[in-house]
Design a protein around this motif. Structure first.
Motif, short mmCIF file in Angstrom:
data_model
loop_
_atom_site.label_atom_id
_atom_site.label_comp_id
_atom_site.label_asym_id
_atom_site.label_seq_id
_atom_site.Cartn_x
_atom_site.Cartn_y
_atom_site.Cartn_z
N LYS A 12 0.83 -1.20 0.00
CA LYS A 12 0.00 0.00 0.00
C LYS A 12 0.88 1.26 0.00
O LYS A 12 2.02 1.24 0.47
N ASN A 13 0.27 2.34 -0.50
CA ASN A 13 0.94 3.65 -0.47
C ASN A 13 2.38 3.55 -0.99
O ASN A 13 3.35 3.89 -0.29
N VAL A 14 2.50 3.05 -2.21
CA VAL A 14 3.83 2.80 -2.76
C VAL A 14 4.66 4.07 -2.82
O VAL A 14 4.13 5.17 -2.99
N ARG A 15 5.97 3.87 -2.68
CA ARG A 15 6.94 4.96 -2.73
C ARG A 15 7.97 4.65 -3.81
O ARG A 15 8.11 3.51 -4.23
N ASN A 56 7.74 14.23 -18.07
CA ASN A 56 8.02 12.81 -18.30
C ASN A 56 6.77 12.03 -18.71
O ASN A 56 6.76 10.80 -18.69
N GLY A 57 5.69 12.77 -19.08
CA GLY A 57 4.48 12.11 -19.52
C GLY A 57 3.56 11.68 -18.41
O GLY A 57 2.48 11.15 -18.67
N ILE A 58 3.98 11.84 -17.16
CA ILE A 58 3.14 11.49 -16.02
C ILE A 58 2.52 12.78 -15.50
O ILE A 58 3.22 13.66 -15.02
N ARG A 59 1.24 12.90 -15.63
CA ARG A 59 0.52 14.12 -15.27
C ARG A 59 1.02 15.28 -16.16
O ARG A 59 1.61 15.07 -17.22
N GLU A 60 0.79 16.53 -15.70
CA GLU A 60 1.16 17.70 -16.50
C GLU A 60 2.63 18.07 -16.27
O GLU A 60 3.19 17.79 -15.21
N THR A 75 24.71 31.49 -16.76
CA THR A 75 24.37 30.06 -16.74
C THR A 75 23.20 29.83 -15.79
O THR A 75 23.29 30.12 -14.60
N LEU A 76 22.09 29.36 -16.36
CA LEU A 76 20.90 29.05 -15.57
C LEU A 76 20.74 27.53 -15.54
O LEU A 76 20.89 26.86 -16.56
N GLU A 77 20.47 26.99 -14.35
CA GLU A 77 20.39 25.54 -14.20
C GLU A 77 19.17 25.15 -13.39
O GLU A 77 18.80 25.84 -12.42
N CYS A 78 18.52 24.07 -13.80
CA CYS A 78 17.44 23.51 -12.99
C CYS A 78 17.63 21.99 -12.91
O CYS A 78 18.20 21.38 -13.81
N LYS A 79 17.17 21.42 -11.83
CA LYS A 79 17.32 20.00 -11.59
C LYS A 79 15.93 19.37 -11.48
O LYS A 79 15.08 19.84 -10.73
N ALA A 80 15.74 18.29 -12.23
CA ALA A 80 14.44 17.63 -12.28
C ALA A 80 14.56 16.19 -11.80
O ALA A 80 15.61 15.55 -11.93
N SER A 81 13.48 15.67 -11.25
CA SER A 81 13.43 14.26 -10.84
C SER A 81 12.07 13.70 -11.20
O SER A 81 11.10 14.44 -11.44
N GLY A 82 11.97 12.39 -11.22
CA GLY A 82 10.73 11.71 -11.59
C GLY A 82 11.06 10.41 -12.29
O GLY A 82 12.21 10.13 -12.64
N ASN A 83 10.08 9.58 -12.50
CA ASN A 83 10.26 8.31 -13.22
C ASN A 83 9.10 8.13 -14.20
O ASN A 83 7.95 8.12 -13.79
N PRO A 84 9.43 8.05 -15.49
CA PRO A 84 10.75 8.07 -16.12
C PRO A 84 11.47 9.39 -15.89
O PRO A 84 10.86 10.36 -15.47
N VAL A 85 12.76 9.41 -16.23
CA VAL A 85 13.56 10.63 -16.06
C VAL A 85 12.97 11.73 -16.94
O VAL A 85 12.78 11.54 -18.14
N PRO A 86 12.61 12.89 -16.37
CA PRO A 86 11.97 13.95 -17.15
C PRO A 86 12.92 14.56 -18.18
O PRO A 86 14.13 14.63 -17.98
N LEU A 89 5.90 4.78 -11.21
CA LEU A 89 5.84 5.98 -12.04
C LEU A 89 5.69 7.20 -11.13
O LEU A 89 4.75 7.27 -10.33
N VAL A 90 6.62 8.14 -11.27
CA VAL A 90 6.64 9.32 -10.40
C VAL A 90 6.48 10.57 -11.25
O VAL A 90 7.25 10.78 -12.21
N PRO A 91 5.48 11.42 -10.96
CA PRO A 91 5.34 12.68 -11.71
C PRO A 91 6.60 13.52 -11.58
O PRO A 91 7.35 13.41 -10.60
N PRO A 92 6.85 14.41 -12.56
CA PRO A 92 8.08 15.20 -12.52
C PRO A 92 8.04 16.27 -11.42
O PRO A 92 6.98 16.77 -11.04
N SER A 93 9.20 16.58 -10.93
CA SER A 93 9.38 17.74 -10.04
C SER A 93 10.65 18.45 -10.49
O SER A 93 11.53 17.84 -11.09
N VAL A 94 10.72 19.75 -10.23
CA VAL A 94 11.86 20.53 -10.71
C VAL A 94 12.17 21.63 -9.70
O VAL A 94 11.27 22.15 -9.03
N ARG A 95 13.43 21.96 -9.58
CA ARG A 95 13.85 23.06 -8.72
C ARG A 95 15.01 23.80 -9.39
O ARG A 95 15.73 23.26 -10.23
#
Length: 417
Positions: free
Chosen positions: A37-40, A141-145, A89-100, A66-72
Motif C-alpha cells: 500500500k501507499n507505494v513509494r 516525463n508524460g506522467i501528469r502535467e 548560466t541558468l540551471e534547474c534539476k528535475a526528478s521523476g520516473n521516467p527521467v523527465p 511511475l513518479v510525476p516530474p518535479s523541478v527546482r
C-alpha cells in the motif's frame, strides 16, 4: 508442506503466513499474493516469490513506480546576476520516473514564449540589458502535467539613455519639457546640465522621475534658457550622456498634402510649422526628378521666397499653402521647406515627393481615377486636408483652408482654359 517465501534481494519479506518485514504497508492476500500500500519510489525493484521445495523454483516480479516530474532551480533563490558582456548560466534539476526531459523558454519575451534549448543548463553568452528577464524551465516525463520553475536573470549594465526629442522648440514666456529615458541597473543617478553647468530645481525649473523616464520642465522660458542641455546617468558600472537642444527657432516643416496632384501642371503644397514667434521668412525649393527604369537624376532646384502668413491656427502652429505652377505632366517632383523667425532659420525639412497627372488622362476621369487608385472613393478638396486633423488643427480652420484652396485652384484652372 512447501513454504512460500517473498524476498526482495536477500531480505525476506514474508515466510508462509508470517510478515517478516516491519513495514506495515506489506500484506499477504489469500496467503500467496503480496500487497504493498501507499507505494513509494524506493519500493521499485525485483520481488521474488520462492517455493521452498527441492526444485528451488522462483517467480520474479519487477515493480516500477511511475513518479510525476518535479523541478527546482539552482541556485534555489532563482536569481542569477551577471555583468553586461558576461556569460549567464541558468540551471534547474528535475526528478521523476521516467527521467523527465527539460526545456527552456523566455517567459516575458515580446514574441511569446520561444523555445530556447533542451537540457538542465541554459547558457547565454555576451549578455546585454535586453537579456534581463524571466526564464522558465519545464520538466516533463508524460506522467501528469509538465511542471516548471522560473528563474530571474539580472544583467548589470552601465546606464543607457534615449531621448524623445533631441531638439525642443520653445518660446519666451512658454513652457519647455525635456524627457530622457534611462535604462540600467545598480540604481543610476540622473543629473541635468545646461552647457557644463549642473542644474538644480528652482522656482521655474522642476525635475521629476516616473519609472525610467526623467523630466526637466522649464516654466516661463527666458532667452537665457535656450541652449544645449544634457541628461547624464551614472551608476557603479559606468556613465552615459545624451544631448538635447532647446531653441526658439522654428520646428521643421511637416507636409500634409497628398502625393498626387489633381492637375497636370500645378500642385498645391500644404505644410505646417511650429514657431512661438511669428515667422519672418519662408523658403521653398522644388525640383523635378528625371527617372527611368535604370536611373534617377534630379534636376535643378527652383528657389522661392514666400511671405510669411499673418495669422496662425494655434498659439504656435502655422499652416501654409502654396500652388506650384509651370510643372510638367506625368512627372515626379521633390520639395523642401525652411522657415525663419527672430531666433534664426530652422533645420531644412525632410524631402517630400509629389506627382503630377498624365496628359493622356481626360479631365472627367481625373477625380474618379485618383479616388479609386490613390485615396479611396471620396477624393475631394476637403479630404485633401484630412491628414491635418491628426495634427490637432481645429476643424473650422481645416474647412476654411480647404474651401479657399478649392476656389483658388478652380479659378486658376478656368483662367488657363
Amino acid at each position: 508442506r512447501n513454504i512460500l517465501l517473498w524476498r526482495r534481494g536477500s531480505a525476506v519479506v514474508t515466510a508462509a503466513n508470517l510478515i517478516i518485514t516491519r513495514d506495515t504497508r506489506f500484506k499477504l492476500l489469500e496467503g500467496y499474493s503480496l500487497q504493498i500500500k501507499n507505494v513509494r519510489p524506493q519500493d521499485a525493484g525485483d520481488y521474488n516469490c520462492q517455493i521452498g521445495d527441492h526444485d528451488n523454483r522462483d517467480l520474479v516480479h519487477t515493480v516500477e513506480i511511475l513518479v510525476p516530474p518535479s523541478v527546482r532551480s539552482n541556485p534555489e533563490t532563482g536569481h542569477v546576476t551577471v555583468r553586461k558582456g558576461g556569460t549567464a548560466t541558468l540551471e534547474c534539476k528535475a526528478s521523476g520516473n521516467p527521467v523527465p526531459s527539460i526545456s527552456w523558454t523566455r517567459k516575458d519575451s515580446i514574441h511569446g514564449s520561444p523555445h530556447l534549448s533542451e537540457g538542465p543548463t541554459l547558457t547565454l553568452e555576451n549578455v546585454n540589458r535586453q537579456d534581463s528577464g524571466t526564464y522558465r524551465c519545464y520538466a516533463d516525463n508524460g506522467i501528469r502535467e509538465p511542471v516548471f520553475v522560473d528563474m530571474q536573470l539580472i544583467v548589470l549594465s552601465p546606464p543607457e539613455i534615449t531621448v524623445e526629442k533631441s531638439w525642443v522648440h520653445a518660446g519666451e514666456g512658454y513652457e519647455a519639457q525635456l524627457v530622457c529615458t534611462v535604462h540600467g541597473d545598480a540604481n543610476p543617478e540622473v543629473m541635468w546640465y545646461q552647457d557644463s553647468f549642473l542644474l538644480h530645481p528652482n522656482d521655474r525649473r522642476t525635475m521629476d522621475t516616473r519609472g525610467e523616464k526623467h523630466y526637466l520642465t522649464v516654466r516661463n522660458v527666458r532667452a537665457s534658457d535656450f541652449g544645449n542641455y544634457s541628461c547624464v546617468a551614472e551608476n557603479s558600472l559606468g556613465r552615459a550622456k545624451k544631448y538635447i537642444e532647446v531653441s526658439g527657432r522654428p520646428g521643421p516643416a511637416q507636409f500634409h498634402s497628398p502625393m498626387y496632384s489633381r492637375y497636370r501642371e500645378m500642385y498645391n503644397l500644404t505644410w505646417s510649422i511650429e514657431s512661438f514667434p511669428l515667422i519672418e521668412e519662408i523658403r521653398l525649393l522644388y525640383r523635378k526628378l528625371m527617372m527611368n527604369e535604370s536611373y534617377q537624376h534630379p534636376g535643378r532646384w527652383h528657389d522661392i521666397i514666400l511671405n510669411p502668413p499673418s495669422t496662425r491656427s494655434e498659439s504656435f502652429r502655422h499652416i501654409m499653402t502654396y500652388t506650384i505652377k509651370g510643372l510638367e505632366p506625368n512627372s515626379v517632383y521633390e520639395t523642401i521647406v525652411q522657415a525663419k523667425n527672430r531666433y534664426g532659420w530652422n533645420e531644412v525639412s525632410d524631402i517630400f515627393q509629389f506627382y503630377t497627372l498624365s496628359t493622356d488622362m481626360p479631365n472627367e476621369d481625373v477625380e474618379q481615377t485618383l479616388g479609386s487608385t490613390a485615396y479611396g472613393n471620396n477624393f475631394r478638396a476637403l479630404n485633401r486636408c484630412s491628414t491635418l486633423a491628426s495634427e490637432t488643427v481645429p476643424g473650422a480652420i481645416l474647412l476654411s483652408l480647404a474651401s479657399a484652396v478649392w476656389r483658388l485652384e478652380e479659378k486658376e484652372l478656368q483662367q488657363e482654359r
